[in-house]
Design a protein around this motif. Structure first.
Motif, PDB file in Angstrom:
ATOM      1  N   ASP A 166       0.816  -1.216   0.000  1.00  0.00           N
ATOM      2  CA  ASP A 166       0.000   0.000   0.000  1.00  0.00           C
ATOM      3  C   ASP A 166       0.851   1.268   0.000  1.00  0.00           C
ATOM      4  O   ASP A 166       0.409   2.306  -0.494  1.00  0.00           O
ATOM      5  N   TYR A 167       2.040   1.191   0.574  1.00  0.00           N
ATOM      6  CA  TYR A 167       2.896   2.373   0.694  1.00  0.00           C
ATOM      7  C   TYR A 167       3.229   2.954  -0.680  1.00  0.00           C
ATOM      8  O   TYR A 167       3.309   4.160  -0.838  1.00  0.00           O
ATOM      9  N   GLY A 168       3.454   2.066  -1.667  1.00  0.00           N
ATOM     10  CA  GLY A 168       3.538   2.559  -3.030  1.00  0.00           C
ATOM     11  C   GLY A 168       4.873   2.428  -3.737  1.00  0.00           C
ATOM     12  O   GLY A 168       4.929   2.573  -4.948  1.00  0.00           O
ATOM     13  N   LYS A 352       0.482   5.766   2.879  1.00  0.00           N
ATOM     14  CA  LYS A 352       1.104   5.806   1.577  1.00  0.00           C
ATOM     15  C   LYS A 352       2.306   6.742   1.563  1.00  0.00           C
ATOM     16  O   LYS A 352       2.407   7.664   2.365  1.00  0.00           O
TER      17      LYS A 352
END
Length: 355
Positions: A166-168, A352
């Motif tokens: 999810d962090y990206g 994120k």
């Protein structure tokens, strides 16, 4: 020895001439690549330092794996400081501030958490530690050999793999996984090369399958259990959390202001309260335990009942007959009740990477 330095904007800061004899700090620095600040990111590094900082040279740091004393020395320089005339004064002031605050700086996050009016201060600290660890490893840290060695060996749990995704930073995750899978495959080949299945019986074959919580019956199963439970972020958070537990009881025994914060707080989530109950058995005297448990149990019961009333009103408020009545504190009571029962923040947005 490892060279590092401080940066502001896109240039180097050379440390001012200072004589230091300090051991076992947690030092905040900015990671630097090729002499420029590539990502504005705060790294926490466990180090031992006993040296003289030379003028116009990078800081020399000797690395240690263990840290027995919790101390934070803030050597960060805010972006925008002048690299010219004000430079020496700024760095000198920051170093001095870190030394002067050494008796208090380890307690500040805990005090801040108790002032946050949260359902559980330790959930508040745990969230901050997890987010820091994710942003750290997916910042520039995954290019550091000593970090990659740890992530290769430990891997990550399901929850923290999801946070990483999810962090990206998919490239950062791919680089971490590439070397982790290489080490994992080497270990797996070694495990299966000597694997032999055990004997079974008719009685065992007709029994219902039970796996949850059951101990492994084979070396391969034990190895797989260990891999499932091994996580770089979990290890980091556990180390931070254990230090906060020690700090909590130290403050409770010695700091009247902190005891007042504790007595006026909303208690804790049940998992973290369990840890406090168990730690109190060893950390407090018999007299202190009597006072602590009397206060803590009363606060827990009071705020569990408060949440029961808030959630009940949330249900009743959805009755058309109560349409015009005020929500009170019940609008967000569902997520706060979930936190109180099991910890965490179920309503938090996805964490994120900042664009």
């Amino acid at each position: 020895m490892k060279d590092t330095g401080l940066a502001c904007g896109s240039g180097w800061f050379s440390p001012v001439h200072q004589s230091l004899n300090i051991s076992q700090f947690h030092l905040f620095i900015f990671p630097i690549a090729h002499g420029r600040l590539t990502r504005f990111h705060k790294s926490v590094l466990c180090i031992t330092i006993t040296y003289r900082i030379p003028v116009a040279k990078h800081v020399k740091i000797s690395w240690e794996k263990k840290c027995s004393t919790t101390l934070f020395l803030d050597l960060r320089i805010k972006a925008g400081y002048n690299i010219g005339k004000n430079y020496e004064k700024t760095v000198s002031h920051t170093v001095a501030r870190g030394i002067l605050m050494k008796k208090n700086i380890a307690t500040l996050p805990l005090i801040e958490a108790f002032r946050a009016d949260d359902e559980c201060p330790f959930c508040y600290l745990e969230r901050a530690a997890q987010q820091h660890a994710i942003s750290f490893i997916l910042g520039s840290a995954y290019m550091e050999d000593y970090i990659r060695e740890k992530t290769d060996a430990l891997g990550f749990c399901r929850h923290h793999y999801k946070m990483m995704y999810d962090y990206g930073n998919r490239l950062g995750s791919a680089l971490i996984l590439s070397t982790h899978l290489k080490k994992l495959n080497q270990e797996f080949e070694k495990q299966i090369s000597g694997f032999t299945s055990g004997k079974s019986t008719v009685f065992k074959r007709i029994k219902p399958a039970r796996t949850a919580g059951a101990p492994a019956k084979t070396p391969l199963g034990a190895w797989l259990d260990q891999k499932e439970q091994s996580c770089y972020v979990c290890d980091y958070v556990d180390q931070i959390y254990n230090r906060y537990l020690d700090t909590f009881f130290d403050l409770y025994r010695k700091n009247e202001e902190f005891r007042t914060l504790f007595e006026q707080g909303k208690g804790f989530c049940l998992p973290h309260y369990r840890d406090l109950v168990e730690c109190a058995q060893d950390k407090l005297t018999e007299t202190e335990k009597q006072t602590f448990f009397q206060t803590a149990n009363a606060r827990m019961l009071e705020h569990l009942k408060r949440l029961e009333n808030e959630v009940t009103w949330f249900v009743d408020k959805n009755d058309y007959r109560n349409k015009e009545k005020d929500w009170g504190n019940s609008a967000d009571s569902v997520q706060r009740a979930m936190q109180k029962c099991s910890g965490g923040y179920p309503a938090d947005p996805v964490f994120k990477q900042e664009p």
